[in-house]
Scaffold this motif. Sequence first.
Motif, PDB file in Angstrom:
ATOM      1  N   ASP A 170       0.803  -1.228   0.000  1.00 17.48           N
ATOM      2  CA  ASP A 170       0.000   0.000   0.000  1.00 17.48           C
ATOM      3  C   ASP A 170       0.831   1.272   0.000  1.00 17.48           C
ATOM      4  OD1 ASP A 170       0.876  -0.232   2.680  1.00 17.48           O
ATOM      5  OD2 ASP A 170      -0.891   0.846   3.414  1.00 17.48           O
ATOM      6  N   ASN A 171       2.079   1.226   0.467  1.00 11.33           N
ATOM      7  CA  ASN A 171       2.915   2.415   0.479  1.00 11.33           C
ATOM      8  C   ASN A 171       3.515   2.609  -0.916  1.00 11.33           C
ATOM      9  OD1 ASN A 171       4.616   4.555   0.985  1.00 11.33           O
ATOM     10  ND2 ASN A 171       5.465   3.679   2.862  1.00 11.33           N
ATOM     11  N   GLY A 172       2.952   3.538  -1.660  1.00  7.91           N
ATOM     12  CA  GLY A 172       3.348   3.738  -3.043  1.00  7.91           C
ATOM     13  C   GLY A 172       2.510   2.955  -4.033  1.00  7.91           C
ATOM     14  N   TYR A 202       6.927   6.340  -2.865  1.00  2.00           N
ATOM     15  CA  TYR A 202       6.492   5.944  -1.525  1.00  2.00           C
ATOM     16  C   TYR A 202       6.587   7.117  -0.550  1.00  2.00           C
ATOM     17  CZ  TYR A 202      11.543   5.342  -0.574  1.00  2.00           C
ATOM     18  OH  TYR A 202      12.891   5.543  -0.425  1.00  2.00           O
ATOM     19  N   GLN A 203       5.981   6.941   0.617  1.00  2.00           N
ATOM     20  CA  GLN A 203       6.085   7.920   1.700  1.00  2.00           C
ATOM     21  C   GLN A 203       7.052   7.402   2.759  1.00  2.00           C
ATOM     22  OE1 GLN A 203       2.099   8.673   3.179  1.00  2.00           O
ATOM     23  NE2 GLN A 203       1.804  10.338   1.720  1.00  2.00           N
ATOM     24  N   ASN A 611       8.303  -1.963   8.464  1.00  2.00           N
ATOM     25  CA  ASN A 611       8.436  -0.726   9.230  1.00  2.00           C
ATOM     26  C   ASN A 611       7.170  -0.505  10.058  1.00  2.00           C
ATOM     27  OD1 ASN A 611       9.287   1.698  10.289  1.00  2.00           O
ATOM     28  ND2 ASN A 611       9.574   2.712   8.314  1.00  2.00           N
ATOM     29  N   LEU A 612       6.901  -1.477  10.912  1.00  2.00           N
ATOM     30  CA  LEU A 612       5.662  -1.533  11.682  1.00  2.00           C
ATOM     31  C   LEU A 612       5.366  -0.240  12.428  1.00  2.00           C
ATOM     32  CD1 LEU A 612       3.297  -3.266  12.856  1.00  2.00           C
ATOM     33  CD2 LEU A 612       4.901  -4.010  14.647  1.00  2.00           C
ATOM     34  N   GLY A 637       8.123   4.358   4.800  1.00  2.00           N
ATOM     35  CA  GLY A 637       7.468   4.256   6.088  1.00  2.00           C
ATOM     36  C   GLY A 637       6.668   2.961   6.161  1.00  2.00           C
ATOM     37  N   ARG A 638       5.708   2.910   7.073  1.00  3.11           N
ATOM     38  CA  ARG A 638       4.937   1.688   7.254  1.00  3.11           C
ATOM     39  C   ARG A 638       4.291   1.256   5.933  1.00  3.11           C
ATOM     40  NH1 ARG A 638       1.349   3.367  10.514  1.00  3.11           N
ATOM     41  NH2 ARG A 638       2.441   2.837  12.462  1.00  3.11           N
TER      42      ARG A 638
END
Length: 648
Positions: A170-172, A202-203, A611-612, A637-638
């Motif tokens: 989900d990140n990106g 991504y963030q 990256n919980l 990030g997560r």
Amino acid sequence: MENPMTRHPLAALMLGTALAPLPALSQPILLDEITLTAEGEAPARIAPSAEQIEDARTGTIEDVFRAEPSVTVSSGIAIAERVFVNGIDEQQLSVSVDGAAQNNRMFHHTGTNMIDPGLLKAARVDPGVAPADAGFAALGGSIAYETKSAIDMLEDGRDRGGRVTIGYGDNGGTATGAVTLYGRQGPVDALIYAKRATGDAYQDGNGRTVARTGADLNSEALKLGAEFGDWRAELGAIRFRDDALRPYRANFTGTIGGRPVPETRRYALEQSTQTLTLRRTVAEGLLDPEIRIARSRNQLDTVDLPTPDAPVPDFNNGDADTVSVVLQNRMTVHGVELTAGLDNYRTRATYDGVFRGTAAAFREDRTTTGLFLQGRGTAGDIDYSAGLRHDFSRFTGAGGQRLDTDGTSANAAATWHATDALRLNAGWSTVFGGTQLASVYELDAPYVAPRAYDALEPTRARNVVMGVEWQPGATTLGAELFQTRIDGVRKGLVSRDLESRGFRLSARRDWQGGFAALRYSNTSVELDGQPASSFDLRELGTVPGGMLSLEARHAVMAGLTLGGVIQHAIEEDGQGVDVDGDWPGYTVVDVFAEYEPAAFRNVTLRAEVNNLFDRAYADRATYGADFSTVVQQLEPGRSIALTADLRF
């Protein structure tokens, strides 16, 4: 600096609970052991397990080595990933894919060798001491990647099959799809593989979008094999491509001050390897030959975007390739396995382009021929290995200058099984590296001058490793000391001296259904006898300092496995000339759950949270933390990722 783990005691407790054995829920299942050391020839060998490689099948090489602190991988995007072993850049190691020597000297703002974990069968790292048959110039050791063939994929009793892997993070919004088809008909077998990964930027852990970091990767492979009598021939072709707009300097986000540059430019990277191997399938007396012809090629084109001030933009074309031929024979004499052979490497680095409005073209070449002999055996309680090689190297500079050198390399290693539980091991090597090629994007006008290369010295490395391992039952404890010194390592048109030294500690506990492993590595790297900055160490090494990892895995019940990795980097002071920043510490937690439904044993479902705790951090091997003017490229990030794997 406050330890991030102390700020989340509840989360850490929950993670520990998830990774601990759960006898009330579990059925007795014994997982395969993860081997991080090997006996005899490689007392310090690092070999990620099959499970670790499978865990990374939709990721990058950084994910393969995530649990091993001695092997650090820079950058948050695949095109800029560099592998460092005990702080030494892989440009100073012998790197091979299916036995094909890789030309990994291109551009300090990008990575060196892209490897798709979805293709990997095995990865072996020999830090420091490498055997003579690992190839020429294994200065800081060697890395050997082995990819899968149809024979590896086929199930017993079947002549064809396939595999489809799809994933989403989900990140990106990164989507990954891979298809593998393989089969065997009579004496012929074949495998075809294709993968595509695409996504947006991504963030990082601060919630900021890291511009131009979206996935845009194509990976393809073709493997053919044929058996006739006692012989087997294999033909392999592998290609990786990444073509997208990236940060102007792909390995960091930007700079504060300095020369004005655009925010982005196009990076078109293509890496390919072709191998043809002929070998005996059954050893007979003193005859067990192998012939391998291979070519590896690394092409990188960068194109600036047109601006009103520069309507005709700069561009750079880089091409680095190696053609290698290896002839070797294995034989057993009085219980000692001997590998003797001859290898030849023709390596080329070529640049052409327009930089700051000036057109230029340069080329360097090196041809090396080596003779080698490596012996491996056991005498009582001691496993041993020793080898020699002698190389003749002919170097041609950008202006036609000639530097002819030759030298001998030697290695020795032994493991003493003092008791059933205690092993002591040691290794030593001296390695000749000849005159090194420059990285393609470093080639410049001064290299053409008649006496430009007079200050370069033949490269020579010396490695020492000593270790102990104690395994009383299900617990394994290990300790290791290492030192690598490379004299005459090339930096532009001068020779420098590079040194890495440190120690590694490990503890592992196995139980019915799982294991937990704690590993710690502490490494210092110096240049010319002095602490160095990340700028000085470009293409030579990095500043790893103290790194700690905790890896755990447990089969909760048949078909369901939980696990994860915690990485912790200890804060390090910036050292070297002109540095004004430190290397911050960080703690990153990755967890996963993998499920194989009982009714569908050919399906594997995986969910992971990387990256919980959404940490904002740059990997310790990533360039620039010691300079306040460098905006580092932070890691994602997560990210919540789902993967489905179907075998048919």
